[in-house]
Design a protein around this motif. Sequence first.
Motif, PDB file in Angstrom:
ATOM      1  N   ALA A 192      56.985  -7.012  42.449  1.00  0.00           N
ATOM      2  CA  ALA A 192      57.174  -8.414  42.836  1.00  0.00           C
ATOM      3  C   ALA A 192      57.128  -8.514  44.357  1.00  0.00           C
ATOM      4  O   ALA A 192      57.439  -7.574  45.071  1.00  0.00           O
ATOM      5  N   GLY A 193      56.763  -9.703  44.859  1.00  0.00           N
ATOM      6  CA  GLY A 193      56.690  -9.889  46.312  1.00  0.00           C
ATOM      7  C   GLY A 193      55.474  -9.241  46.922  1.00  0.00           C
ATOM      8  O   GLY A 193      55.506  -8.825  48.077  1.00  0.00           O
ATOM      9  N   GLY A 194      54.380  -9.147  46.158  1.00  0.00           N
ATOM     10  CA  GLY A 194      53.186  -8.498  46.657  1.00  0.00           C
ATOM     11  C   GLY A 194      52.311  -9.405  47.495  1.00  0.00           C
ATOM     12  O   GLY A 194      52.234 -10.617  47.264  1.00  0.00           O
ATOM     13  N   TYR A 195      51.647  -8.806  48.483  1.00  0.00           N
ATOM     14  CA  TYR A 195      50.718  -9.534  49.346  1.00  0.00           C
ATOM     15  C   TYR A 195      49.461  -8.696  49.528  1.00  0.00           C
ATOM     16  O   TYR A 195      49.466  -7.473  49.358  1.00  0.00           O
ATOM     17  N   ARG A 196      48.386  -9.393  49.957  1.00  0.00           N
ATOM     18  CA  ARG A 196      47.104  -8.737  50.202  1.00  0.00           C
ATOM     19  C   ARG A 196      46.491  -9.297  51.470  1.00  0.00           C
ATOM     20  O   ARG A 196      46.583 -10.493  51.744  1.00  0.00           O
ATOM     21  N   CYS A 197      45.869  -8.428  52.242  1.00  0.00           N
ATOM     22  CA  CYS A 197      45.122  -8.886  53.414  1.00  0.00           C
ATOM     23  C   CYS A 197      43.741  -9.342  52.962  1.00  0.00           C
ATOM     24  O   CYS A 197      42.987  -8.556  52.376  1.00  0.00           O
ATOM     25  N   PRO A 198      43.374 -10.612  53.209  1.00  0.00           N
ATOM     26  CA  PRO A 198      42.069 -11.101  52.758  1.00  0.00           C
ATOM     27  C   PRO A 198      40.896 -10.477  53.488  1.00  0.00           C
ATOM     28  O   PRO A 198      39.753 -10.586  53.036  1.00  0.00           O
ATOM     29  N   ARG A 199      41.149  -9.811  54.601  1.00  0.00           N
ATOM     30  CA  ARG A 199      40.047  -9.204  55.343  1.00  0.00           C
ATOM     31  C   ARG A 199      39.848  -7.738  54.958  1.00  0.00           C
ATOM     32  O   ARG A 199      38.717  -7.282  54.789  1.00  0.00           O
ATOM     33  N   THR A 200      40.930  -6.987  54.865  1.00  0.00           N
ATOM     34  CA  THR A 200      40.807  -5.545  54.623  1.00  0.00           C
ATOM     35  C   THR A 200      41.088  -5.153  53.174  1.00  0.00           C
ATOM     36  O   THR A 200      40.726  -4.052  52.762  1.00  0.00           O
ATOM     37  N   GLY A 201      41.770  -6.027  52.431  1.00  0.00           N
ATOM     38  CA  GLY A 201      42.160  -5.685  51.073  1.00  0.00           C
ATOM     39  C   GLY A 201      43.426  -4.867  50.970  1.00  0.00           C
ATOM     40  O   GLY A 201      43.891  -4.573  49.862  1.00  0.00           O
ATOM     41  N   GLN A 202      44.009  -4.490  52.109  1.00  0.00           N
ATOM     42  CA  GLN A 202      45.245  -3.704  52.094  1.00  0.00           C
ATOM     43  C   GLN A 202      46.357  -4.468  51.374  1.00  0.00           C
ATOM     44  O   GLN A 202      46.501  -5.678  51.552  1.00  0.00           O
ATOM     45  N   ARG A 203      47.149  -3.760  50.552  1.00  0.00           N
ATOM     46  CA  ARG A 203      48.248  -4.364  49.807  1.00  0.00           C
ATOM     47  C   ARG A 203      49.571  -4.077  50.506  1.00  0.00           C
ATOM     48  O   ARG A 203      49.771  -3.015  51.108  1.00  0.00           O
ATOM     49  N   TYR A 204      50.485  -5.055  50.382  1.00  0.00           N
ATOM     50  CA  TYR A 204      51.816  -4.962  50.990  1.00  0.00           C
ATOM     51  C   TYR A 204      52.845  -5.448  49.976  1.00  0.00           C
ATOM     52  O   TYR A 204      52.536  -6.239  49.086  1.00  0.00           O
ATOM     53  N   VAL A 205      54.082  -4.993  50.169  1.00  0.00           N
ATOM     54  CA  VAL A 205      55.180  -5.432  49.321  1.00  0.00           C
ATOM     55  C   VAL A 205      56.351  -5.838  50.203  1.00  0.00           C
ATOM     56  O   VAL A 205      56.716  -5.122  51.147  1.00  0.00           O
ATOM     57  N   GLU A 206      56.936  -7.012  49.893  1.00  0.00           N
ATOM     58  CA  GLU A 206      58.117  -7.501  50.613  1.00  0.00           C
ATOM     59  C   GLU A 206      59.376  -7.146  49.828  1.00  0.00           C
ATOM     60  O   GLU A 206      59.485  -7.441  48.636  1.00  0.00           O
ATOM     61  N   ARG A 207      60.319  -6.537  50.520  1.00  0.00           N
ATOM     62  CA  ARG A 207      61.616  -6.228  49.920  1.00  0.00           C
ATOM     63  C   ARG A 207      62.700  -6.459  50.972  1.00  0.00           C
ATOM     64  O   ARG A 207      62.615  -5.918  52.079  1.00  0.00           O
ATOM     65  N   ASP A 208      63.693  -7.254  50.602  1.00  0.00           N
ATOM     66  CA  ASP A 208      64.866  -7.475  51.463  1.00  0.00           C
ATOM     67  C   ASP A 208      64.482  -7.915  52.868  1.00  0.00           C
ATOM     68  O   ASP A 208      65.052  -7.447  53.866  1.00  0.00           O
ATOM     69  N   GLY A 209      63.495  -8.803  52.970  1.00  0.00           N
ATOM     70  CA  GLY A 209      63.129  -9.370  54.258  1.00  0.00           C
ATOM     71  C   GLY A 209      62.263  -8.494  55.129  1.00  0.00           C
ATOM     72  O   GLY A 209      62.044  -8.795  56.304  1.00  0.00           O
ATOM     73  N   SER A 210      61.734  -7.390  54.575  1.00  0.00           N
ATOM     74  CA  SER A 210      60.828  -6.548  55.335  1.00  0.00           C
ATOM     75  C   SER A 210      59.583  -6.273  54.514  1.00  0.00           C
ATOM     76  O   SER A 210      59.583  -6.371  53.286  1.00  0.00           O
ATOM     77  N   LEU A 211      58.515  -5.935  55.199  1.00  0.00           N
ATOM     78  CA  LEU A 211      57.220  -5.727  54.543  1.00  0.00           C
ATOM     79  C   LEU A 211      56.777  -4.288  54.740  1.00  0.00           C
ATOM     80  O   LEU A 211      56.881  -3.740  55.849  1.00  0.00           O
ATOM     81  N   THR A 212      56.279  -3.671  53.698  1.00  0.00           N
ATOM     82  CA  THR A 212      55.740  -2.315  53.791  1.00  0.00           C
ATOM     83  C   THR A 212      54.354  -2.264  53.184  1.00  0.00           C
ATOM     84  O   THR A 212      54.006  -3.025  52.282  1.00  0.00           O
TER      85      THR A 212
END
Length: 214
Positions: A192-212
């Motif tokens: 849950a809390g997943g994100y994607r960069c529309p330019r590079t396709g890199q995936r990120y996850v937000e947890r407790d107010g921080s992104l990894t």
Amino acid sequence: MTREGNPLTATSPHPGVTVAGSADVSDAATIGAGTRVWHLAQIREDAAVGRDCVIGRGAYVGPGVRLGDNVKLQNHALVYEPAQLDDGVFIGPAAVLTNDEYPRAVTPDGRLKTGDDWTAVGVTIGTGAAIGARAVCIAPVRIGRWATVAAGAVVTRDVPDFALVVGVPARRVGWVGRAGVPLVAAPDTDAAGGYRCPRTGQRYVERDGSLTEQ
């Protein structure tokens, strides 16, 4: 050091560095090869500037400031000591990194203040972060890795890695990736809390107010 119109000399204190003739670069500064210093810029004593940096017209680097490799200071950016900028940091035109929490020209009894009358505090900026044009970072604050501070923002508290902050005072309005493009929600990620960069396709996850990064 190469000054416009002058050859590089073996006795130069900054070999491999290109410096415009109107720039003011202290011999006591340390500057990496491939760095370019443009017209009217000033680099003070004991500053350390990394390799392949660009110091724009009228930019200022204070005594003891530390810049990593591939840093760009755009025209008239002001970086006051004891700021520390990691590799790949971008400072936009006329942006300011302050160093005085309680600014005054004089002491309470009216005497002109000297360096002994106050303690400088610095701004720390992580790898790849970007500070927009005319933004102000009020020391002491830390700007996280790959974060973006929007043009004209005033940063008064720490900014997380990958955060996009805007306004006065600056507040987080989203996340950005390494390309600087705002991330988009990616509900198909494993967490849950997943994100994607529309330019590079890199995936990120937000947890407790921080992104990894995934």
